[in-house]
Design a protein around this motif. Sequence first.
Motif, PDB file in Angstrom:
ATOM      1  N   GLU A 183       3.980   5.129  -5.965  1.00 21.59           N
ATOM      2  CA  GLU A 183       4.150   4.918  -7.590  1.00 21.59           C
ATOM      3  C   GLU A 183       2.739   5.594  -8.150  1.00 21.59           C
ATOM      4  OE1 GLU A 183       6.467   2.532  -9.272  1.00 21.59           O
ATOM      5  OE2 GLU A 183       7.465   2.979  -7.402  1.00 21.59           O
ATOM      6  N   ASP A 184       1.555   5.593  -7.705  1.00 22.53           N
ATOM      7  CA  ASP A 184       0.297   6.052  -8.395  1.00 22.53           C
ATOM      8  C   ASP A 184      -0.555   6.738  -7.061  1.00 22.53           C
ATOM      9  OD1 ASP A 184      -1.869   6.348  -9.735  1.00 22.53           O
ATOM     10  OD2 ASP A 184      -2.099   4.083  -9.992  1.00 22.53           O
ATOM     11  N   LEU A 217       2.615   1.820  -3.385  1.00 25.07           N
ATOM     12  CA  LEU A 217       1.379   1.997  -4.631  1.00 25.07           C
ATOM     13  C   LEU A 217       1.049   3.478  -4.268  1.00 25.07           C
ATOM     14  CD1 LEU A 217      -0.754   1.080  -6.537  1.00 25.07           C
ATOM     15  CD2 LEU A 217      -2.227   0.753  -5.087  1.00 25.07           C
ATOM     16  N   TRP A 246       4.084  -4.309 -11.370  1.00 22.21           N
ATOM     17  CA  TRP A 246       4.514  -3.074 -10.917  1.00 22.21           C
ATOM     18  C   TRP A 246       5.407  -3.315  -9.722  1.00 22.21           C
ATOM     19  CZ3 TRP A 246       3.693  -0.875  -6.200  1.00 22.21           C
ATOM     20  CH2 TRP A 246       2.806  -1.099  -5.549  1.00 22.21           C
ATOM     21  N   GLU A 283      -3.918  -5.260  -4.346  1.00 26.03           N
ATOM     22  CA  GLU A 283      -2.687  -5.276  -3.906  1.00 26.03           C
ATOM     23  C   GLU A 283      -2.928  -5.946  -2.430  1.00 26.03           C
ATOM     24  OE1 GLU A 283       0.071  -5.093  -5.517  1.00 26.03           O
ATOM     25  OE2 GLU A 283      -1.496  -4.079  -6.931  1.00 26.03           O
ATOM     26  N   GLN A 292       0.938  -1.004  -0.053  1.00 22.62           N
ATOM     27  CA  GLN A 292      -0.094  -0.047  -0.004  1.00 22.62           C
ATOM     28  C   GLN A 292       0.935   1.313   0.065  1.00 22.62           C
ATOM     29  OE1 GLN A 292      -3.132   0.023  -0.448  1.00 22.62           O
ATOM     30  NE2 GLN A 292      -3.427  -2.211  -0.587  1.00 22.62           N
ATOM     31  N   HIS A 347      -7.732  -0.950  -7.067  1.00 21.45           N
ATOM     32  CA  HIS A 347      -6.197  -1.309  -7.316  1.00 21.45           C
ATOM     33  C   HIS A 347      -5.784  -1.468  -5.854  1.00 21.45           C
ATOM     34  CE1 HIS A 347      -2.209  -0.364  -9.451  1.00 21.45           C
ATOM     35  NE2 HIS A 347      -2.217  -1.359  -8.691  1.00 21.45           N
ATOM     36  N   ARG A 348      -6.091  -0.652  -5.053  1.00 17.39           N
ATOM     37  CA  ARG A 348      -5.494  -0.838  -3.539  1.00 17.39           C
ATOM     38  C   ARG A 348      -6.010  -2.147  -3.047  1.00 17.39           C
ATOM     39  NH1 ARG A 348      -7.197   4.541  -2.863  1.00 17.39           N
ATOM     40  NH2 ARG A 348      -8.625   4.202  -1.543  1.00 17.39           N
ATOM     41  N   SER A 377       9.042  -1.482  -7.947  1.00 15.25           N
ATOM     42  CA  SER A 377       9.141  -0.453  -6.948  1.00 15.25           C
ATOM     43  C   SER A 377      10.308  -0.456  -6.185  1.00 15.25           C
ATOM     44  CB  SER A 377       7.637  -0.590  -6.163  1.00 15.25           C
ATOM     45  OG  SER A 377       7.842  -0.283  -4.886  1.00 15.25           O
ATOM     46  N   ALA A 427      -4.261   6.121  -7.165  1.00 16.94           N
ATOM     47  CA  ALA A 427      -4.198   4.610  -7.561  1.00 16.94           C
ATOM     48  C   ALA A 427      -6.158   4.467  -7.197  1.00 16.94           C
ATOM     49  CB  ALA A 427      -3.728   3.744  -6.624  1.00 16.94           C
ATOM     50  N   THR A 428      -6.946   3.713  -7.638  1.00 14.25           N
ATOM     51  CA  THR A 428      -8.260   3.646  -7.160  1.00 14.25           C
ATOM     52  C   THR A 428      -8.279   2.772  -6.036  1.00 14.25           C
ATOM     53  OG1 THR A 428      -8.391   1.691  -8.675  1.00 14.25           O
ATOM     54  CG2 THR A 428      -8.943   3.982  -9.786  1.00 14.25           C
TER      55      THR A 428
END
Length: 195
Positions: free
Chosen positions: A76-77, A73, A144, A88, A70, A84-85, A148, A80-81
């Motif tokens: 990186e983004d 992410l 990804w 992960e 988390q 997406h979270r 990272s 993130a939606t």
Amino acid sequence: MLNDRSSILSLLETRRSAKPRELIGPGPTPAELERMLAIAARTPDHGKLTPWRFVTVADDQRDAFAALLQDALAEEDPGATGAHRQKEQDFAHYAGQLVVLVSAPVRGHKIPLWEQELSCGAAGMNLLLAAHALGYVAGWVTGWRAYSERVRSAFCAPGERIAGFIFIGHAGREIDDRPRPPLSDIVRQWRPRAE
Ligand SMILES: Cc1cc2nc3c(=O)[nH]c(=O)nc-3n(C[C@H](O)[C@H](O)[C@H](O)COP(=O)(O)O)c2cc1C
């Protein structure tokens, strides 16, 4: 029949990974895991450099792994939606045993980096074979997370990188084969060029 363990050759001829998200537990026992890793370490390695490592993630460390993903992410983004979270979160909790395959080349060595990275890939393949030979099904993924910096530094020493997340469990549903290249596409007879 896939993953037919009735003979060495039948296993080699039918080995098939599963998608890690479709695995179910249990993962290997500690003794089985040790055996798999010992088999994986029996890998061609020019110069005896052992340019690979295996980092095991225990079941009770999955929440910490999820927190790491988390954080990574978010870095990186940042946009993130939620989906997406959640993906992960799910990834960090896939069933079975997680082994992080780490490429650990000896830099500046006369053995080329390329050869050391090939050896790491071979160690990953050997780990898959060992897992399947012991009656498990494994799956090797990257995505990804493998690239990272935050995740890398949580698993790797400086100069190392993540070669894959290998989950080892059991198939949660019947697995299908994937197309394999016809030998006519990938094998050719060498023809020396005419002078
Ligand atoms: C280095 C590496 C990274 C991979 N990463 C992914 C991935 O992120 N997602 C995925 O669906 N498959 C990935 N794969 C492919 C699967 O692990 C697997 O090889 C493929 O499904 C073929 O399965 P098989 O082992 O039955 O031949 C990766 C394979 C390798 C070698």
